[in-house]
Scaffold this motif. Sequence first.
Motif, mmCIF file in Angstrom:
data_model
loop_
_atom_site.group_PDB
_atom_site.id
_atom_site.type_symbol
_atom_site.label_atom_id
_atom_site.label_comp_id
_atom_site.label_asym_id
_atom_site.label_seq_id
_atom_site.Cartn_x
_atom_site.Cartn_y
_atom_site.Cartn_z
ATOM 1 N N GLY A 167 1.290 -1.217 0.340
ATOM 2 C CA GLY A 167 -0.132 -0.292 -0.741
ATOM 3 C C GLY A 167 0.695 1.446 -0.410
ATOM 4 N N LEU A 168 1.781 1.101 0.318
ATOM 5 C CA LEU A 168 2.805 2.192 1.103
ATOM 6 C C LEU A 168 3.615 2.901 -0.637
ATOM 7 C CD1 LEU A 168 4.920 1.779 4.786
ATOM 8 C CD2 LEU A 168 2.724 3.434 3.811
ATOM 9 N N ALA A 169 3.682 1.554 -1.077
ATOM 10 C CA ALA A 169 4.513 1.666 -2.195
ATOM 11 C C ALA A 169 3.569 2.231 -3.352
ATOM 12 C CB ALA A 169 4.872 -0.184 -2.341
ATOM 13 N N ARG A 170 2.035 1.580 -3.327
ATOM 14 C CA ARG A 170 1.766 1.921 -4.225
ATOM 15 C C ARG A 170 1.254 3.609 -4.435
ATOM 16 N NH1 ARG A 170 0.433 1.240 -9.100
ATOM 17 N NH2 ARG A 170 0.302 -0.591 -8.889
ATOM 18 N N MET A 171 0.738 4.353 -2.710
ATOM 19 C CA MET A 171 1.121 5.731 -2.289
ATOM 20 C C MET A 171 2.255 6.645 -3.292
ATOM 21 S SD MET A 171 -0.696 5.916 1.252
ATOM 22 C CE MET A 171 0.136 7.515 0.983
ATOM 23 N N ALA A 172 3.269 5.714 -2.796
ATOM 24 C CA ALA A 172 4.205 6.675 -3.442
ATOM 25 C C ALA A 172 4.115 6.715 -4.809
ATOM 26 C CB ALA A 172 5.661 6.032 -3.068
ATOM 27 N N ALA A 173 4.015 5.499 -5.372
ATOM 28 C CA ALA A 173 4.125 4.888 -7.311
ATOM 29 C C ALA A 173 3.012 6.144 -8.198
ATOM 30 C CB ALA A 173 3.702 3.757 -7.787
#
Length: 213
Positions: free
Chosen positions: A173-179
Amino acid sequence: MTEPPGPTRRPYHHGHLRDALIAAALQLIEEDGLDAVTVREAAKRAGVSPGAPFRHFPTKRALLTAVAEQAQERLGQEMAAALAATGGLDPLARFAETGAAYLRWATRNPTHFRIISSRRLIDFDSSPALREANAGLRDRITGLLQDAVRQGQLAAGTDIGHVRLAGRALVYGLARMAADGHFPEWGVPGESAERSMRAALDLVIGRIRTDGP
């Protein structure tokens, strides 16, 4: 970002057409988005005839699956290096470091992350490389969590499957938020996205520990 765009058109070396097509697909995604990727356009970027790629990649899905396999290999290397560097830490700390390595890789390689995380774009089930890499990662995570229970860092009777799922959901979820560009709005003011993500990860690990102060 560690995926700098290459030149618009780069002839491939004999015997390396497959790699050149993967690189061309990545370049297309970075410049024009996923909808711009076709096998023919990748061939054009690689400097070969439109029909040349089809013995390697008969469809766009096959080409993107190869991109995902490359991404998985590089992610695996990043996470293996992180674990090798944390041999002196306790299992739960090593579990946290695998999550941090995933976040570091995903934020620095956003194009690879987008491909590897979108199962609708690739043929995951037909790729032994992807299936085996995912199974290996799950096994390593499970082993770390089992060790954490044995060493008293997680409560006896802890459902390892749920902890593993929660950890996966957090870092993904954090990585998707960044992307997807959410950190300017949702991140901590004055703090980099990478620092905020690591702080969130450490917060959760601290909450599930049973051997803390």
